[in-house]
Scaffold this motif. Structure first.
Motif, PDB file in Angstrom:
ATOM      1  N   ASP A   1      21.294  60.881  59.986  1.00 36.59           N
ATOM      2  CA  ASP A   1      20.637  62.144  60.867  1.00 36.59           C
ATOM      3  C   ASP A   1      19.499  60.927  61.524  1.00 36.59           C
ATOM      4  OD1 ASP A   1      22.407  63.888  60.348  1.00 36.59           O
ATOM      5  OD2 ASP A   1      21.317  64.219  58.484  1.00 36.59           O
ATOM      6  N   PHE A   2      18.332  59.914  60.995  1.00 36.59           N
ATOM      7  CA  PHE A   2      17.741  59.383  61.779  1.00 36.59           C
ATOM      8  C   PHE A   2      17.786  58.960  62.811  1.00 36.59           C
ATOM      9  CE2 PHE A   2      14.915  60.035  57.216  1.00 36.59           C
ATOM     10  CZ  PHE A   2      14.664  61.087  58.029  1.00 36.59           C
TER      11      PHE A   2
ATOM     12  N   ASN B   1      19.183  60.917  65.849  1.00 38.65           N
ATOM     13  CA  ASN B   1      18.135  61.393  65.987  1.00 38.65           C
ATOM     14  C   ASN B   1      17.160  59.953  66.976  1.00 38.65           C
ATOM     15  OD1 ASN B   1      17.751  64.413  66.377  1.00 38.65           O
ATOM     16  ND2 ASN B   1      18.491  63.738  64.284  1.00 38.65           N
TER      17      ASN B   1
ATOM     18  N   ASN C   1      10.230  65.473  60.079  1.00 39.71           N
ATOM     19  CA  ASN C   1      10.076  66.159  61.368  1.00 39.71           C
ATOM     20  C   ASN C   1       9.316  67.020  61.889  1.00 39.71           C
ATOM     21  OD1 ASN C   1      13.540  65.577  61.001  1.00 39.71           O
ATOM     22  ND2 ASN C   1      13.374  67.461  59.691  1.00 39.71           N
ATOM     23  N   SER C   2       8.189  67.685  61.200  1.00 36.19           N
ATOM     24  CA  SER C   2       7.550  67.999  61.747  1.00 36.19           C
ATOM     25  C   SER C   2       6.030  66.844  62.867  1.00 36.19           C
ATOM     26  CB  SER C   2       6.298  68.813  61.071  1.00 36.19           C
ATOM     27  OG  SER C   2       7.048  69.486  60.600  1.00 36.19           O
TER      28      SER C   2
ATOM     29  N   SER D   1      11.659  65.309  54.259  1.00 34.36           N
ATOM     30  CA  SER D   1      12.382  65.312  55.168  1.00 34.36           C
ATOM     31  C   SER D   1      11.796  66.741  56.248  1.00 34.36           C
ATOM     32  CB  SER D   1      13.875  65.976  54.773  1.00 34.36           C
ATOM     33  OG  SER D   1      14.239  65.392  54.506  1.00 34.36           O
ATOM     34  N   THR D   2      11.303  67.557  55.910  1.00 34.08           N
ATOM     35  CA  THR D   2      10.505  68.991  56.815  1.00 34.08           C
ATOM     36  C   THR D   2       9.967  68.245  57.455  1.00 34.08           C
ATOM     37  OG1 THR D   2      10.713  70.289  55.064  1.00 34.08           O
ATOM     38  CG2 THR D   2       9.345  71.162  56.547  1.00 34.08           C
TER      39      THR D   2
ATOM     40  N   ARG E   1      15.325  58.014  65.395  1.00 32.91           N
ATOM     41  CA  ARG E   1      14.106  58.086  64.532  1.00 32.91           C
ATOM     42  C   ARG E   1      13.550  56.876  64.430  1.00 32.91           C
ATOM     43  NH1 ARG E   1      11.907  62.230  67.451  1.00 32.91           N
ATOM     44  NH2 ARG E   1      12.331  64.184  66.489  1.00 32.91           N
TER      45      ARG E   1
END
Length: 454
Positions: free
Chosen positions: A124-125, A128, A103-104, A99-100, A130
């Protein structure tokens, strides 16, 4: 965290010989880590198909299972490349880091065309923007394909819209040592059908040296994150739910939730405790070090892939799988459902090629090959007729149990809610708070998270 390519603009070796078996491990929390990403251009990682050049596709998959890495990079991907003329680069990222890093990568414009994740992260994706809505593409599948995938597809949906395509089903059931049952005067052909019966059997099966448990009658995962899934299993068995239907409020701080957590805690505490080593991660221990193999436990909750490895590590032992259990008066339930799957980056330069790869992974032959190679539950119902399923009592048991699987909700903010609940479960299991106190604390934090995202 800076995410950049460690091999940008380097010459490519011929297709079929360049599949790097890359697995990114979490080195230190918060440390900056370089991650290899295919291609030289930012913005989705996809290559030059729009201007007539070679078609390229970047794929990130979670996990570091070597058998899966070898199968995908050495067999499945080369066959897809041969069929389509595309170039596919697969990067494996440790589950704790996925996940980190995603996101980056999204922030840097270097996210892959396709990435894998668990269903609980999908909402969540979506929130946003994504990932792509896959409804129209799924609708273009044949009716036979949609029917064959019907059990798995809902697990990849958010508000009824398909965003993730599961690659397998997942689940956890109880594996037990039939020889230990017989030695303890229990009938291995009539295993427990309720959690109360299992606890009674576990008390008989537990061995002690003084006050120290030397063989656990029963082990359920109690380490970070996994303990939330164990709690959910007991909660579902009590007839409880994690969140309300709208996904806006927590519902686990109920009488059913308190009873479920009391039961979980009772496994490790009190004169009738049946479990040792609270917090120990036996799930991910090598097969030869598994409690059932070492005979330091008589019953353990396990996933199908490790069950098979356990059987292989102890071929002379009579190890069996229980159907899902309930609490008295309830319905059988187990933690499971749609497993990790694939999503398409909303910024992919070639979503059609990305979908072709997903279709290929989910085709009947490749899907069965993938689940067999990873020891997971087939995502297609028709796989029940495959040699893989028919020759495996373990897979047969999980396929039979699939109607009773329940999983974490697909709601925005769930990962944060899960983590908040997990911390409070730890407090209750260690006697720092009562079950109700811990669940009330977790629910208060969960409602803030769900309310902010609802």
């Amino acid at each position: 965290m800076d995410v950049h390519s460690t091999h940008a603009c380097t010459p490519r070796t011929p297709r079929g010989r360049r599949h790097a078996r890359r697995a990114t491990a979490l080195l230190a929390l918060g440390a900056a880590t370089a991650l290899a990403i295919s291609g030289c251009a930012a913005g989705g990682g996809s290559g030059d198909s729009d201007d007539g050049g070679d078609k390229t596709l970047s794929v990130w998959l979670p996990g570091t299972n070597q058998a899966e890495i070898d199968l995908v990079t050495d067999t499945i991907v080369p066959a897809f490349e041969e069929e389509t003329g595309a170039e596919v680069e697969v990067t494996y990222v440790d589950w704790g880091d996925i996940s980190t890093k995603l996101n980056s990568a999204f922030a840097a414009g270097t996210a892959p065309d396709i990435f894998g994740h668990g269903p609980a992260a999908t909402a969540d994706f979506v929130a946003n923007d994504r990932i792509l809505d896959l409804d129209d593409r799924v609708a273009e599948l044949s009716q036979a394909d949609r029917d064959d995938l019907a059990t798995a597809l809902p697990g990849g949906q958010v508000d009824g819209v398909q965003y993730l395509m599961p690659l397998s089903l997942q689940g956890y059931l109880v594996m037990y040592d039939a020889d230990a049952f017989t030695a303890a005067g229990l009938d291995p052909d009539s295993p427990p059908t309720t959690w109360e019966e299992l606890k009674d059997a576990a008390e008989t099966l537990t061995e002690r040296n003084g006050s120290t448990i030397t063989r656990s009658g029963f082990l359920a995962p109690s380490q970070a994150i996994a303990r939330q899934q164990t709690f959910a299993t007991f909660l579902f068995g009590e007839g409880g739910t994690l969140v309300n239907e709208a996904g806006t409020e927590a519902e686990f701080a109920s009488a059913e939730g308190a009873d479920a957590l009391d039961f979980f805690t009772s496994l490790y505490t009190g004169d009738d405790a049946v479990s040792a080593n609270l917090g120990e991660d036996y799930l991910n221990a090598p097969a030869a070090q598994q409690p059932l193999v070492q005979q330091t436990a008589a019953m353990t909750i396990q996933a199908p892939s490790m069950m098979q490895q356990i059987v292989d590590a102890a071929p002379d032992r009579d190890l069996r799988v229980m159907p899902p259990l309930s609490f008295e008066g309830g319905d059988p339930a187990a933690f499971g459902g749609a497993g990790p799957g694939l999503m398409i980056n909303a910024d992919s330069k070639d979503p059609d090629l990305a979908w072709s790869f997903i279709e290929y992974m989910l085709s009947p032959e490749v899907s069965t090959e993938y689940t067999q190679g990873t020891g997971t539950i087939p995502v297609r119902a028709s796989a029940a007729e495959s040699d893989y399923a028919k020759n495996s009592p373990i897979i047969t048991a999980f396929l039979a149990a699939s109607p009773d699987f329940q999983t974490n909700p697909n709601v925005v903010g769930w990962v944060q809610v899960r983590d908040a609940l997990d911390k409070q479960l730890e407090r209750a299991l260690n006697g720092v708070a009562t079950s109700q106190e811990a669940l009330d604390e977790a629910a208060a934090e969960a409602d803030k998270i769900l309310g902010a995202n609802g």
